[in-house]
Design a protein around this motif. Structure first.
Motif, PDB file in Angstrom:
ATOM      1  N   ILE A 130       0.625  -1.585  -0.417  1.00  0.00           N
ATOM      2  CA  ILE A 130       0.134  -0.463   0.047  1.00  0.00           C
ATOM      3  C   ILE A 130       0.956   1.442  -0.481  1.00  0.00           C
ATOM      4  CG2 ILE A 130      -1.843  -1.158   1.361  1.00  0.00           C
ATOM      5  CD1 ILE A 130      -0.947   0.538   3.993  1.00  0.00           C
ATOM      6  N   PRO A 131       0.403   1.953  -0.103  1.00  0.00           N
ATOM      7  CA  PRO A 131       1.193   3.405  -0.685  1.00  0.00           C
ATOM      8  C   PRO A 131       1.656   3.979   1.049  1.00  0.00           C
ATOM      9  CG  PRO A 131      -1.337   3.721  -1.677  1.00  0.00           C
ATOM     10  CD  PRO A 131      -0.745   2.956  -1.030  1.00  0.00           C
ATOM     11  N   ARG A 132       2.827   4.057   0.711  1.00  0.00           N
ATOM     12  CA  ARG A 132       3.726   4.488   2.177  1.00  0.00           C
ATOM     13  C   ARG A 132       3.033   6.155   2.957  1.00  0.00           C
ATOM     14  NH1 ARG A 132       8.025   2.493   4.442  1.00  0.00           N
ATOM     15  NH2 ARG A 132       9.153   1.959   1.668  1.00  0.00           N
ATOM     16  N   ASP A 133       2.605   5.590   4.292  1.00  0.00           N
ATOM     17  CA  ASP A 133       2.319   6.603   5.293  1.00  0.00           C
ATOM     18  C   ASP A 133       0.850   6.426   4.582  1.00  0.00           C
ATOM     19  OD1 ASP A 133       4.864   7.632   6.061  1.00  0.00           O
ATOM     20  OD2 ASP A 133       5.052   8.947   4.596  1.00  0.00           O
ATOM     21  N   TRP A 134       0.526   5.345   4.642  1.00  0.00           N
ATOM     22  CA  TRP A 134      -1.304   5.581   4.023  1.00  0.00           C
ATOM     23  C   TRP A 134      -2.114   4.820   5.760  1.00  0.00           C
ATOM     24  CZ3 TRP A 134      -4.424   5.528  -0.972  1.00  0.00           C
ATOM     25  CH2 TRP A 134      -3.967   6.520  -1.311  1.00  0.00           C
ATOM     26  N   PRO A 135      -2.081   5.653   6.671  1.00  0.00           N
ATOM     27  CA  PRO A 135      -3.228   4.147   7.449  1.00  0.00           C
ATOM     28  C   PRO A 135      -3.860   3.327   7.166  1.00  0.00           C
ATOM     29  CG  PRO A 135      -2.763   7.223   7.915  1.00  0.00           C
ATOM     30  CD  PRO A 135      -2.991   6.952   6.551  1.00  0.00           C
ATOM     31  N   ALA A 136      -3.840   2.788   7.767  1.00  0.00           N
ATOM     32  CA  ALA A 136      -4.642   0.940   7.056  1.00  0.00           C
ATOM     33  C   ALA A 136      -5.841   0.661   8.130  1.00  0.00           C
ATOM     34  CB  ALA A 136      -4.077   0.242   6.558  1.00  0.00           C
ATOM     35  N   ARG A 137      -6.829  -0.012   8.073  1.00  0.00           N
ATOM     36  CA  ARG A 137      -6.952  -0.882   9.213  1.00  0.00           C
ATOM     37  C   ARG A 137      -7.863  -1.649   8.821  1.00  0.00           C
ATOM     38  NH1 ARG A 137     -10.730   2.508  10.148  1.00  0.00           N
ATOM     39  NH2 ARG A 137     -13.283   1.644   9.016  1.00  0.00           N
ATOM     40  N   GLN A 138      -7.953  -2.966   9.533  1.00  0.00           N
ATOM     41  CA  GLN A 138      -7.565  -4.105   8.834  1.00  0.00           C
ATOM     42  C   GLN A 138      -9.275  -5.388   9.808  1.00  0.00           C
ATOM     43  OE1 GLN A 138      -4.711  -7.410   9.427  1.00  0.00           O
ATOM     44  NE2 GLN A 138      -4.227  -5.662   9.182  1.00  0.00           N
ATOM     45  N   THR A 139     -10.183  -6.206   9.074  1.00  0.00           N
ATOM     46  CA  THR A 139     -10.605  -7.416  10.251  1.00  0.00           C
ATOM     47  C   THR A 139     -10.671  -7.891   9.665  1.00  0.00           C
ATOM     48  OG1 THR A 139     -12.806  -7.220   9.579  1.00  0.00           O
ATOM     49  CG2 THR A 139     -12.425  -5.615  11.290  1.00  0.00           C
ATOM     50  N   PHE A 140      -9.859  -9.524  10.646  1.00  0.00           N
ATOM     51  CA  PHE A 140     -10.014 -10.992  10.350  1.00  0.00           C
ATOM     52  C   PHE A 140     -10.594 -11.850  11.199  1.00  0.00           C
ATOM     53  CE2 PHE A 140      -8.251 -14.567   9.582  1.00  0.00           C
ATOM     54  CZ  PHE A 140      -7.085 -15.128   8.573  1.00  0.00           C
ATOM     55  N   GLN A 141     -11.625 -12.380  10.960  1.00  0.00           N
ATOM     56  CA  GLN A 141     -12.584 -12.752  11.425  1.00  0.00           C
ATOM     57  C   GLN A 141     -13.029 -14.267  10.708  1.00  0.00           C
ATOM     58  OE1 GLN A 141     -15.755  -9.854  11.808  1.00  0.00           O
ATOM     59  NE2 GLN A 141     -15.239 -10.224  14.145  1.00  0.00           N
ATOM     60  N   ARG A 142     -12.960 -15.091  11.678  1.00  0.00           N
ATOM     61  CA  ARG A 142     -14.035 -16.863  11.101  1.00  0.00           C
ATOM     62  C   ARG A 142     -15.507 -16.830  11.443  1.00  0.00           C
ATOM     63  NH1 ARG A 142      -8.905 -18.335  11.253  1.00  0.00           N
ATOM     64  NH2 ARG A 142      -7.705 -19.131   9.894  1.00  0.00           N
ATOM     65  N   GLU A 143     -16.269 -17.546  10.031  1.00  0.00           N
ATOM     66  CA  GLU A 143     -17.570 -17.833  10.508  1.00  0.00           C
ATOM     67  C   GLU A 143     -17.326 -19.637   9.837  1.00  0.00           C
ATOM     68  OE1 GLU A 143     -20.518 -15.186   8.404  1.00  0.00           O
ATOM     69  OE2 GLU A 143     -20.338 -14.111  10.029  1.00  0.00           O
ATOM     70  N   VAL A 156      -9.013  -1.231   3.866  1.00  0.00           N
ATOM     71  CA  VAL A 156      -9.745  -0.191   3.899  1.00  0.00           C
ATOM     72  C   VAL A 156      -8.372   0.742   4.199  1.00  0.00           C
ATOM     73  CG1 VAL A 156     -10.253   0.918   5.948  1.00  0.00           C
ATOM     74  CG2 VAL A 156     -10.512   1.953   3.916  1.00  0.00           C
ATOM     75  N   PHE A 157      -7.707   1.253   3.071  1.00  0.00           N
ATOM     76  CA  PHE A 157      -6.747   2.060   4.003  1.00  0.00           C
ATOM     77  C   PHE A 157      -6.903   3.839   2.655  1.00  0.00           C
ATOM     78  CE2 PHE A 157      -5.594  -0.479   1.241  1.00  0.00           C
ATOM     79  CZ  PHE A 157      -5.159  -0.697  -0.177  1.00  0.00           C
ATOM     80  N   ARG A 158      -6.580   4.694   3.704  1.00  0.00           N
ATOM     81  CA  ARG A 158      -6.587   6.432   3.068  1.00  0.00           C
ATOM     82  C   ARG A 158      -5.273   7.336   2.691  1.00  0.00           C
ATOM     83  NH1 ARG A 158     -10.882   8.890   6.846  1.00  0.00           N
ATOM     84  NH2 ARG A 158     -11.805   6.837   6.549  1.00  0.00           N
ATOM     85  N   SER A 159      -5.313   8.310   2.178  1.00  0.00           N
ATOM     86  CA  SER A 159      -3.816   8.593   2.400  1.00  0.00           C
ATOM     87  C   SER A 159      -3.806   9.962   3.298  1.00  0.00           C
ATOM     88  CB  SER A 159      -4.499   9.903   1.096  1.00  0.00           C
ATOM     89  OG  SER A 159      -5.580  11.064   1.052  1.00  0.00           O
ATOM     90  N   PRO A 160      -2.894  10.553   3.482  1.00  0.00           N
ATOM     91  CA  PRO A 160      -2.327  10.733   4.790  1.00  0.00           C
ATOM     92  C   PRO A 160      -3.971  12.323   4.998  1.00  0.00           C
ATOM     93  CG  PRO A 160      -0.636  10.224   4.602  1.00  0.00           C
ATOM     94  CD  PRO A 160      -1.689  10.163   2.736  1.00  0.00           C
ATOM     95  N   ASP A 161      -3.885  12.962   3.826  1.00  0.00           N
ATOM     96  CA  ASP A 161      -5.003  14.150   3.643  1.00  0.00           C
ATOM     97  C   ASP A 161      -6.552  13.655   3.681  1.00  0.00           C
ATOM     98  OD1 ASP A 161      -5.319  13.132   0.920  1.00  0.00           O
ATOM     99  OD2 ASP A 161      -4.688  14.643   0.197  1.00  0.00           O
ATOM    100  N   GLY A 162      -7.061  12.429   3.605  1.00  0.00           N
ATOM    101  CA  GLY A 162      -8.346  12.045   3.340  1.00  0.00           C
ATOM    102  C   GLY A 162      -8.918  11.911   2.291  1.00  0.00           C
ATOM    103  N   ARG A 163      -8.173  12.435   0.796  1.00  0.00           N
ATOM    104  CA  ARG A 163      -8.749  12.878  -0.341  1.00  0.00           C
ATOM    105  C   ARG A 163      -8.529  11.544  -0.903  1.00  0.00           C
ATOM    106  NH1 ARG A 163      -7.300  18.359  -2.965  1.00  0.00           N
ATOM    107  NH2 ARG A 163      -9.073  17.934  -3.733  1.00  0.00           N
TER     108      ARG A 163
END
Length: 464
Positions: A130-143, A156-163
């Motif tokens: 992913i682009p460097r310095d982009w904040p990321a969030r993840q979930t890993f579950q099992r059903e 989901v990962f997003r640019s630092p400026d949120g755009r």
């Protein structure tokens, strides 16, 4: 998409090339196995196949999706990095069937590896750039589908400026069977008042673009994420791909459309579709899956943002140790499900047989009732006919008696010796016969010593 050898992957983890921040990677451990199998199905796909499409199963639009609105909620920064030359090794500029972005992708040193951790196994499952310095969030579950684990990953990962933002929604998996056997079974289940579907996720396979337009976009709209100004529809033709850890190819395709999200950002919605097919006699069995991604930007250059999506998709590397452990877990689940499916199938066949026996018994009882009703109806008709005939015969006798006695002054006489009956004049007191067809009538009786004639008896009215 590639698989690192165990030593290489371990060296990267040890050296910090692939690191997973504990806060950022914490995820629910998932639902425990449920041994009840509520969908009779024969899965043909493992996670190794699903990995070709990036992530594993869930509903197309999760509740936590950040698509509808970019908020100021903090996304924990992925504390991961990798040297520029090391990252470059996993990048592919070739996207089969996908038009290349006109915008130039960022240089390789602008990327970092994001490790996706499996909290149940306590290890990184796979990593992607992913682009460097982009904040990321993840979930890993099992059903659990019976005893088979279904991995659900959301990224989901997003640019630092949120755009700019890239969001991977968990994969949706479907099965379908078509042919004389499958269709007969559906008809039998429907005739028994049972849901004719083989499973809750039964859906005929379709093209990637058809799925995007007819399934995904309506599902997004139901979740209040309506894509407007839709255009630039693109679809890649079917191609053959293999999954990590497997040499069995599957059919793959992809499609995308552009549009405007409710937050005012331009977006590209893409689906990647994989499909396995298995023929058994005249029936065809399908197992197929869809991985959606949503790329959006408020900066105006959608192609440049989508280039990051392409880099992420083509740079996935898998931890072989995780692949082995996950495969072992799935194989145990398949075996347990197969035993349960066999029991359910036997029970279903017995139910169908019992239903057939009940139908036969009902049909026999119905036929017995029909025959009994027919016999009773015939008996009533015969009785009515006999009553009618007796009444008519009585009327005939009454008419004959009236005609004989009143009009013609005649009556019937019977020979007591022979039972012979004859109609003669009724105005005499005595009537005799010589038994040779001669009759003699008088008001006074004949003496027996004068003539040997037999006196006849008048027939009573009730026996006329």
């Amino acid at each position: 998409m590639r698989q690192l050898s165990t030593p290489a992957f371990s060296r990267r983890l040890a050296s910090g090339s692939v690191r997973c921040h504990p806060q950022q990677l914490r995820a629910p451990s998932g639902v425990r196995p449920n041994t009840r199998v509520n969908r009779m199905r024969n899965r043909l796909v493992s996670l190794l196949v699903l990995a070709a499409s990036l992530v594993a199963c869930s509903d197309p639009v999760p509740v936590e999706s950040a698509t509808a609105e970019q908020t100021d909620r903090p996304i924990a920064m992925a504390d991961v990095g990798v040297a520029a030359d090391e990252v470059k090794e996993g990048v592919s500029d070739d996207m089969p069937g996908q038009a290349q972005s006109q915008a130039q992708p960022p240089a390789d040193d602008q990327y970092q590896l994001l490790g996706i951790k499996d909290p149940d196994f306590g290890m990184v499952a796979f990593a992607m750039k992913i682009p460097r310095d982009w904040p990321a969030r993840q979930t890993f579950q099992r059903e659990w589908d019976g005893a088979v684990p279904i991995n659900k990953v959301y990224l989901v990962f997003r640019s630092p400026d949120g755009r700019q933002q890239i969001e991977y929604l968990p994969v949706s998996q479907y099965i379908y069977s078509d042919g004389p056997g499958a269709n007969d079974l559906r008809m039998q289940k429907q005739s028994m008042g049972i849901d004719p579907r083989m499973a809750e996720n039964e859906l005929p396979p379709m093209s990637a673009l058809a799925y995007l337009q007819n399934i995904l976009l309506p599902q997004m709209e139901q979740n209040r994420v309506t894509l407007n100004d839709i255009g630039n529809a693109r679809e890649a033709p079917d191609r053959s791909e293999t999954s990590p850890g497997s040499d069995q190819p599957h059919i793959a395709s992809s499609a995308s459309v552009d549009g405007m999200l409710p937050n005012g950002n331009r977006a590209r919605i893409e689906v990647r579709v994989g499909r396995n097919e298995l023929r058994n006699n005249q029936d065809m069995f399908y197992s197929w899956w869809v991985v959606p991604s949503i790329t959006q930007t408020g900066a105006g250059d959608l192609d440049a943002t989508f280039a990051h999506t392409q880099i992420a998709q083509t740079s996935i590397v898998f931890n072989p140790t995780w692949l082995s452990k996950n495969k072992e877990l799935m194989q145990k689940g398949y075996q347990a499900n197969s035993r349960e499916i066999a029991r359910n199938h036997a029970a279903s066949m017995e139910n169908i047989a019992q239903w057939g026996r009940i139908n036969q018994a009902n049909a026999k009882a119905s036929m017995d009732r029909i025959n009994s009703n027919a016999a009773e109806s015939a008996r009533r008709q015969e009785q009515q006919s006999a009553t009618f005939n007796a009444r008519m015969e009585q009327k005939d006798r009454e008419h004959e008696l009236f005609t004989d006695v009143v009009i013609n002054s005649e009556a019937k006489y019977a020979n007591p010796s022979t039972g012979e009956r004859v109609k003669v004049d009724s105005r005499y007191n005595h009537t005799y016969t010589d038994n040779n067809g001669n009759y003699y009538q008088s008001d006074t009786p004949l003496r027996s010593n004068d003539v040997n004639w037999q006196e006849m008896e008048k027939v009573p009215f009730n026996d006329y």
